[in-house]
Design a protein around this motif. Structure first.
Motif, PDB file in Angstrom:
ATOM      1  N   GLN A 316      -6.911  -0.649   2.862  1.00  0.00           N
ATOM      2  CA  GLN A 316      -7.254   0.723   3.208  1.00  0.00           C
ATOM      3  C   GLN A 316      -6.118   1.398   3.954  1.00  0.00           C
ATOM      4  OE1 GLN A 316     -11.223   1.379   4.490  1.00  0.00           O
ATOM      5  NE2 GLN A 316     -10.860   3.472   5.167  1.00  0.00           N
ATOM      6  N   LEU A 317      -5.459   0.679   4.847  1.00  0.00           N
ATOM      7  CA  LEU A 317      -4.314   1.239   5.560  1.00  0.00           C
ATOM      8  C   LEU A 317      -3.184   1.567   4.588  1.00  0.00           C
ATOM      9  CD1 LEU A 317      -2.721   1.994   8.086  1.00  0.00           C
ATOM     10  CD2 LEU A 317      -2.197  -0.443   8.403  1.00  0.00           C
ATOM     11  N   GLU A 318      -2.927   0.692   3.641  1.00  0.00           N
ATOM     12  CA  GLU A 318      -1.885   0.952   2.640  1.00  0.00           C
ATOM     13  C   GLU A 318      -2.198   2.209   1.838  1.00  0.00           C
ATOM     14  OE1 GLU A 318      -1.919  -2.722   0.566  1.00  0.00           O
ATOM     15  OE2 GLU A 318      -0.701  -3.781   2.070  1.00  0.00           O
ATOM     16  N   TRP A 319      -3.472   2.372   1.485  1.00  0.00           N
ATOM     17  CA  TRP A 319      -3.866   3.563   0.730  1.00  0.00           C
ATOM     18  C   TRP A 319      -3.689   4.819   1.578  1.00  0.00           C
ATOM     19  CZ3 TRP A 319      -8.137   6.766   1.864  1.00  0.00           C
ATOM     20  CH2 TRP A 319      -8.373   7.771   0.913  1.00  0.00           C
ATOM     21  N   MET A 320      -4.089   4.766   2.832  1.00  0.00           N
ATOM     22  CA  MET A 320      -3.943   5.925   3.700  1.00  0.00           C
ATOM     23  C   MET A 320      -2.468   6.262   3.894  1.00  0.00           C
ATOM     24  SD  MET A 320      -6.975   5.059   6.481  1.00  0.00           S
ATOM     25  CE  MET A 320      -6.874   6.566   7.432  1.00  0.00           C
ATOM     26  N   SER A 321      -1.630   5.233   3.944  1.00  0.00           N
ATOM     27  CA  SER A 321      -0.197   5.454   4.066  1.00  0.00           C
ATOM     28  C   SER A 321       0.363   6.107   2.806  1.00  0.00           C
ATOM     29  CB  SER A 321       0.513   4.128   4.339  1.00  0.00           C
ATOM     30  OG  SER A 321       1.907   4.299   4.398  1.00  0.00           O
ATOM     31  N   ALA A 322      -0.087   5.602   1.638  1.00  0.00           N
ATOM     32  CA  ALA A 322       0.435   6.109   0.361  1.00  0.00           C
ATOM     33  C   ALA A 322      -0.008   7.539   0.083  1.00  0.00           C
ATOM     34  CB  ALA A 322      -0.013   5.198  -0.775  1.00  0.00           C
ATOM     35  N   THR A 323      -1.217   7.894   0.520  1.00  0.00           N
ATOM     36  CA  THR A 323      -1.720   9.235   0.241  1.00  0.00           C
ATOM     37  C   THR A 323      -1.269  10.259   1.268  1.00  0.00           C
ATOM     38  OG1 THR A 323      -3.789   8.682   1.405  1.00  0.00           O
ATOM     39  CG2 THR A 323      -3.746   8.388  -0.999  1.00  0.00           C
TER      40      THR A 323
END
Length: 336
Positions: A316-323
């Motif tokens: 989830q952190l990776e997704w928030m970073s990517a978006t």
């Protein structure tokens, strides 16, 4: 295809319907079906969270096999379901706290009347199976070590009442003597992951850690929850599609629990930053404990959780970073 889907069927029907396809879980289920080659009709009013709707629909609209019908489920007809093998009914009005008071009518429309309409249309169109998304909120407060499906439901919020009513409505449609449609109802336990709504706990925790702006914890933080990664929920839906059962209700969780306080610590470890919090009194309908007994899910649909809480938080952190939705997220490298 994601490793989360290991053990899910690799052959899916040619045509499927996903209600709530623009939502958090619905968009993931639709994306998985498209990845397996199914033609997916997504039905969603797209009225809530415009930013989230666009974000969630973007990966679906890249597929030629996806079509979106922007419509209220109360207006759905059998025509939309013609030639469809499986309907994944994920559309709902979410939220325990906001189900009290004047908005209760919206919950009745979205969670009860809409489910009745979906089941009527599915039966009229000759749909083989409807996979219904339910909730652990139907259980309410209980002193057992884990919630199993034999427990008498005792919801503590209007939201839980409407989810139980929707679940039972779907089942009685399938139990009619002349019924051809079958129903598997999945009771989700606190789902999290990429595309999660902004008001949900884990996203709020990560955002607080990254921005330094305190989040509010309702209660003393000793509440215990069974947090389930969205990839596991997707796999449960695909497994339920092919399960050899006429009607069934199964839990979808991990069987493991963590307190809110320990979760805050774990989010701090994953982000490398502490989560600033303020505390407020517990709110009505917020149960102190949830834990899924998943033995029936394994027996009926072959489901076991595959993603640990730490791994899910990292994703989830990776997704928030990517978006790029949170200031400072792009500079954080999740701990491993």
């Amino acid at each position: 295809m994601s490793d989360d889907l290991a053990g899910a069927p690799v052959t899916v029907p040619g045509r499927t319907v996903v209600t709530g396809a623009a939502g958090f879980i619905g968009s993931h289920v639709a994306e998985a079906l498209l990845g397996y080659g199914s033609q997916v009709l997504g039905i969603d009013s797209c009225l809530r969270d415009p930013d989230g709707v666009g974000r969630n629909l973007a990966p679906l609209e890249r597929h030629d096999g996806f079509r979106l019908l922007r419509a209220d489920l109360l207006d759905v007809t059998a025509e939309e379901f013609e030639g469809v093998d499986t309907v994944f009914h994920l559309a709902a009005q979410p939220g325990v706290r906001t189900s009290w008071g004047s908005r209760f009518g919206q919950y009745c429309d979205s969670n009860i009347l809409a489910t009745h309409r979906v089941m009527e249309a599915a039966a009229a169109a000759g749909v083989r199976r409807v996979v219904v998304s339910s909730s652990s909120s139907v259980y309410g407060r209980t002193d057992v070590a884990a919630f199993d499906e034999s427990l008498a439901p005792s919801p503590m919020s209007p939201y839980g009442v409407t989810k139980l009513a929707g679940e039972q409505l779907a089942l009685v449609h399938a139990m009619r003597p002349d019924a051809t449609v079958s129903v598997i109802a999945l009771r989700y336990f606190t789902v999290y992951g990429p595309r999660q709504r902004d008001d949900m706990a884990i996203g709020r925790m990560i955002r607080a850690a990254l921005t330094g702006e305190p989040m509010t914890v309702f209660g003393d933080g000793r509440q215990q929850r069974d947090f389930t990664f969205v990839g596991d929920v997707v796999r449960a839906n695909l497994l339920a599609m092919g399960a050899d059962a006429r009607t069934a209700v199964v839990n979808v969780g991990t069987g493991e629990i963590v307190t809110v306080l320990d979760l805050l610590d774990l989010v701090g470890e994953v982000t490398g930053r502490p989560v600033p919090v303020t505390f407020a009194p517990a709110e009505a309908g917020d149960v102190p404990f949830t834990r899924a007994d998943v033995k029936e899910a394994e027996r009926v649909i072959g489901y076991r959780s595959a993603v640990s809480l730490r791994e899910g938080l990292q994703r989830q952190l990776e997704w928030m970073s990517a978006t790029g939705g949170v200031p400072g997220a792009a500079q954080v490298r999740p701990s491993r």
